[in-house]
Design an enzyme around this catalytic site. Structure first.
Site, PDB file in Angstrom:
ATOM      1  N   SER A 215       1.245  12.227  -4.160  1.00 26.47           N
ATOM      2  CA  SER A 215       0.593  10.921  -4.124  1.00 26.47           C
ATOM      3  C   SER A 215      -0.612  11.064  -3.206  1.00 26.47           C
ATOM      4  O   SER A 215      -0.471  11.420  -2.037  1.00 26.47           O
ATOM      5  CB  SER A 215       1.578   9.886  -3.588  1.00 26.47           C
ATOM      6  OG  SER A 215       0.871   8.715  -3.253  1.00 26.47           O
TER       7      SER A 215
ATOM      8  N   ASP B 196       0.752   0.277   2.705  1.00 27.02           N
ATOM      9  CA  ASP B 196      -0.399  -0.305   2.017  1.00 27.02           C
ATOM     10  C   ASP B 196      -0.113  -1.677   1.420  1.00 27.02           C
ATOM     11  O   ASP B 196      -0.979  -2.549   1.419  1.00 27.02           O
ATOM     12  CB  ASP B 196      -0.934   0.669   0.960  1.00 27.02           C
ATOM     13  CG  ASP B 196      -1.686   1.830   1.606  1.00 27.02           C
ATOM     14  OD1 ASP B 196      -2.306   1.601   2.659  1.00 27.02           O
ATOM     15  OD2 ASP B 196      -1.636   2.952   1.073  1.00 27.02           O
TER      16      ASP B 196
ATOM     17  N   ARG C  21      -8.117  -0.424   3.039  1.00 32.61           N
ATOM     18  CA  ARG C  21      -7.452  -1.607   2.455  1.00 32.61           C
ATOM     19  C   ARG C  21      -8.198  -2.900   2.767  1.00 32.61           C
ATOM     20  O   ARG C  21      -8.425  -3.710   1.860  1.00 32.61           O
ATOM     21  CB  ARG C  21      -5.977  -1.685   2.886  1.00 32.61           C
ATOM     22  CG  ARG C  21      -5.159  -0.438   2.559  1.00 32.61           C
ATOM     23  CD  ARG C  21      -5.382   0.087   1.170  1.00 32.61           C
ATOM     24  NE  ARG C  21      -4.730   1.358   0.914  1.00 32.61           N
ATOM     25  CZ  ARG C  21      -5.008   2.152  -0.112  1.00 32.61           C
ATOM     26  NH1 ARG C  21      -5.954   1.795  -0.985  1.00 32.61           N
ATOM     27  NH2 ARG C  21      -4.380   3.290  -0.280  1.00 32.61           N
TER      28      ARG C  21
ATOM     29  N   ASP D  82      -1.095   4.471 -13.233  1.00 35.66           N
ATOM     30  CA  ASP D  82      -0.263   3.330 -12.847  1.00 35.66           C
ATOM     31  C   ASP D  82      -0.994   1.986 -12.927  1.00 35.66           C
ATOM     32  O   ASP D  82      -0.462   1.028 -13.477  1.00 35.66           O
ATOM     33  CB  ASP D  82       0.307   3.541 -11.444  1.00 35.66           C
ATOM     34  CG  ASP D  82       1.176   4.778 -11.400  1.00 35.66           C
ATOM     35  OD1 ASP D  82       2.379   4.667 -11.692  1.00 35.66           O
ATOM     36  OD2 ASP D  82       0.652   5.870 -11.097  1.00 35.66           O
TER      37      ASP D  82
HETATM   38  N1  ARG Z   1       0.488   7.236   5.420  1.00 35.40           N
HETATM   39  C1  ARG Z   1      -0.857   6.824   5.375  1.00 35.40           C
HETATM   40  C2  ARG Z   1      -1.022   5.388   5.708  1.00 35.40           C
HETATM   41  O1  ARG Z   1      -0.083   4.660   5.620  1.00 35.40           O
HETATM   42  C3  ARG Z   1      -1.523   7.157   4.067  1.00 35.40           C
HETATM   43  C4  ARG Z   1      -0.940   6.543   2.836  1.00 35.40           C
HETATM   44  C5  ARG Z   1      -1.815   6.872   1.705  1.00 35.40           C
HETATM   45  N2  ARG Z   1      -1.218   6.830   0.416  1.00 35.40           N
HETATM   46  C6  ARG Z   1      -0.949   7.898  -0.313  1.00 35.40           C
HETATM   47  N3  ARG Z   1      -0.573   7.687  -1.520  1.00 35.40           N
HETATM   48  N4  ARG Z   1      -1.029   9.111   0.123  1.00 35.40           N
HETATM   49  O2  ARG Z   1      -2.069   4.958   6.083  1.00 35.40           O
END
Ligand code: ARG
Length: 401
Positions: A175, A124, A95, A14
């Site tokens: 993911s 995110d 992040r 991506d």
């Molecule tokens: N739900 C978790 C958070 O918001 C993890 C998100 C991570 N992304 C993923 N593609 N699994 O911190």
């Protein structure tokens, strides 16, 4: 001068397509920014070459593993941070460190905009953009998946049409986001919340049902930070890595939850955080003997609020900074050793010692040598229950009227 955009680049399909996609949609030059937070996989050099092969004018790569461990994972450990009581904030703490590097790269390369590969449904995007707004208020944000209609199918078609040096056939149904603090897996089959996770989902942990022999480990802390494992000095990064390996081999730190996203959606997530969960368990047990009762009770509330702020993308906020100061103050005496057994999915503490402990054997003992004057208890209880007793007397009086 042509406008420049820095893109948070993972090396995956991506964000590789996003380089050219952003270029075509905006006419800007794209600078790829790859940050190593201990996600493993390909080398930064491989990722740099791919970014350039996909059309980036420059590639900025940073080994931020120690920075991430010291400045992001350690505060999380000191807070015993578990969002909703379960999730050790794996993605949420990565992040802000990526944001720091994005802003630094934007300055270095004269970019006006920051781009990231997040969708419009998750946390995110918020964490990236709130962070960018705070550290670089003049910078604009763009998310090709959300703002420039870059779907999976279009990404594959684009990569094939342009002959980009990236695999388009490998289909991962999930993911995944990972770093040294843990791993997060979502979507696909897991979206039916009655479906149990299948074995292929896990990578940091072995199946706890068939564990190797129990592994006893001693973790030494200094002011809330792990400094040695089994007597061998370690950096925070090494402590996490070593426990990822040892606790991971025992299947420690598997988490299956439905959590509340900031955008109002409940979502199913599988986490693996063997090192983080072993460290948090050990750290909490050391706090139990080194932090005074009222401070400890209040700290639990602070830790929960801290977790929510960090989950919600407020890493750089004033309230988070103030809570950091409180948490840091509580860690002054959190020094000593915790012994724990890692086995069959569990990390169980079975010994603790500390020069700064508040545990007083002479007060606690039921054997001879007891220094606690039991006669004090009667008066204490009388006064402790006084206000409730007075209130219940009133209740009876009113009921009888
Ligand atoms: N739900 C978790 C958070 O918001 C993890 C998100 C991570 N992304 C993923 N593609 N699994 O911190």
């Amino acid at each position: 001068m042509t406008e420049r955009i820095v893109l948070a680049y993972s090396g995956g399909l991506d964000t590789s397509v996003a380089i050219g996609w952003i270029g075509e949609a905006t006419g800007a030059e794209v600078i790829a920014v790859a940050v190593d937070v201990g996600q493993g996989g390909e080398s930064l050099e491989t990722i740099r070459q791919r970014a350039l092969g996909c059309g980036a004018v420059e590639a900025y790569v940073a080994d931020a593993r120690d920075e991430f461990a010291n400045e992001y994972a350690m505060p999380t450990l000191k807070a015993n941070a578990l969002y909703q009581g379960h999730y050790p904030l794996v993605s949420a703490i990565s992040r802000p460190v990526i944001v720091k590097h994005l802003v630094k790269a934007a300055r270095e390369f004269g970019a006006t905009t920051v781009a990231h590969g997040c969708t419009g449904k998750g946390n995110d995007q918020v964490r990236f953009e709130v962070g960018i707004q705070t550290l670089g208020p003049d910078l604009k944000c763009i998310a090709p998946v959300r703002d420039l209609a870059l779907t999976r199918d279009k990404a594959i078609a684009f990569a094939e049409e342009k002959g980009l040096p990236i695999e388009t056939t490998k289909k991962n149904p999930y993911s995944i986001d990972q770093n040294v603090w843990g791993r997060a897996v979502e979507t696909g089959y897991l979206e039916d919340i009655w479906n149990a996770p299948t074995k292929d989902i896990y990578d940091y942990t072995a199946t706890p049902e068939f564990p190797p022999a129990p592994d006893e480990v001693t973790i030494s802390f200094q002011a809330g930070v792990p400094v040695a494992i089994d007597g061998v000095k370690v950096t925070p990064l090494q402590a996490i890595q070593e426990l990822n390996r040892r606790a991971g081999a025992q299947g420690v730190g598997r988490i299956d939850v439905v959590e509340d996203r900031l955008v109002g959606i409940k979502s199913r997530e599988i986490y693996e955080a063997p090192g983080a969960m072993a460290l948090i368990t050990a750290h909490k047990h050391l706090e139990d003997i080194t932090i005074e009762r009222e401070q400890a009770r209040f700290k639990a509330t602070v830790g929960q609020r801290w977790s929510e702020l960090v989950y919600d993308g407020q890493w750089f906020s004033p309230l988070k900074r103030s809570l950091d100061a409180f948490i840091e103050d509580t860690q002054q005496y959190v020094s000593g050793d915790i012994r724990m057994v890692l086995h069959g999915g569990q990390a169980v503490v079975n010994g603790r010692r500390s020069e700064t402990s508040l545990y007083d054997f002479d007060l606690a003992t039921y054997d001879t040598g007891d220094t606690f004057d039991q006669s004090m208890a009667r008066g204490f209880i009388e006064l402790w229950g006084m206000s409730s007793k007075v209130a219940s007397g009133r209740d009876l009086r009113v009921a009888g009227q």
